[in-house]
Design a protein around this motif. Structure first.
Motif, short mmCIF file in Angstrom:
data_model
loop_
_atom_site.label_atom_id
_atom_site.label_comp_id
_atom_site.label_asym_id
_atom_site.label_seq_id
_atom_site.Cartn_x
_atom_site.Cartn_y
_atom_site.Cartn_z
N HIS A 40 0.84 -1.20 0.00
CA HIS A 40 0.00 0.00 0.00
C HIS A 40 0.88 1.26 0.00
N GLU A 43 2.39 2.36 -3.47
CA GLU A 43 1.51 2.85 -4.53
C GLU A 43 1.46 4.38 -4.50
N GLU A 45 -0.70 6.55 -5.50
CA GLU A 45 -1.95 7.22 -5.15
C GLU A 45 -2.34 7.03 -3.67
N ASN A 46 -1.47 6.39 -2.90
CA ASN A 46 -1.76 6.15 -1.49
C ASN A 46 -0.91 7.02 -0.58
N MET A 62 -3.90 5.63 6.90
CA MET A 62 -3.65 5.19 5.52
C MET A 62 -4.83 5.61 4.67
N GLN A 64 -6.30 6.25 0.34
CA GLN A 64 -6.16 6.07 -1.10
C GLN A 64 -6.80 7.27 -1.79
N ASP A 66 -8.35 8.89 -5.09
CA ASP A 66 -9.04 8.51 -6.30
C ASP A 66 -9.17 9.77 -7.16
N THR A 73 -8.47 4.49 4.49
CA THR A 73 -8.45 3.03 4.53
C THR A 73 -8.37 2.52 5.96
#
Length: 151
Positions: A40, A43, A45-46, A62, A64, A66, A73
């Protein structure tokens, strides 16, 4: 000792996973293992933010990112540090990061039985937009929450 917030490092993944297991996932299969947390983190976009006292982890968040919104998360604060403002600081970091990214909505799910978390989010301006039956491994329902930022 002051709490320092900052971007997580890969070396934080095992401590974050352990904190998730004990604080967020009790009674559920362990989904946020060190390997999954590290993946995670890698990435683009995280976002993973830690709260540390000295070298010890006392909290993390945490999220994400979009194209339309940010999904929180996971968030966890050590039991002995709850109600100290750490959770609020972590949420503020995520919300500010969302605004910088041009995103003005944060969504999340919380266990339907977690009344203290529901009160925490309500105090921060999150509102319920629905429920998801069996969201947590078919064992427990989730309450879906959202907050519009910048209004």
């Amino acid at each position: 000792m002051p709490v320092a917030l900052g971007p997580a490092k890969i070396g934080d993944a095992p401590a974050i996973a352990t904190m998730s297991r004990t604080l967020i996932e009790p009674g559920l299969p362990w989904r946020w293992t060190p390997r999954r947390v590290a993946a995670h983190m890698k990435e683009r976009e995280n976002l993973v933010v830690t709260a540390k006292e000295g070298s010890g982890l006392v909290g993390f968040a945490m999220a994400q990112f979009d194209t339309e919104s940010v999904h929180l998360t996971l968030i966890g604060v050590a039991e002995d540090r709850k109600r100290s403002g750490i959770g609020k600081q972590l949420i503020a970091w995520v919300e500010e990061s969302a605004i910088v990214a041009g995103l003005f909505r944060v969504n999340l799910e919380v266990r339907a039985s977690n009344q203290s978390a529901l009160r925490f989010y309500a105090a921060l301006g999150y509102r319920e937009i629905g429920r998801v039956t069996g969201y947590y491994s078919g064992i427990e329902d989730a309450v879906r929450l959202t907050k519009k930022l910048g209004s």
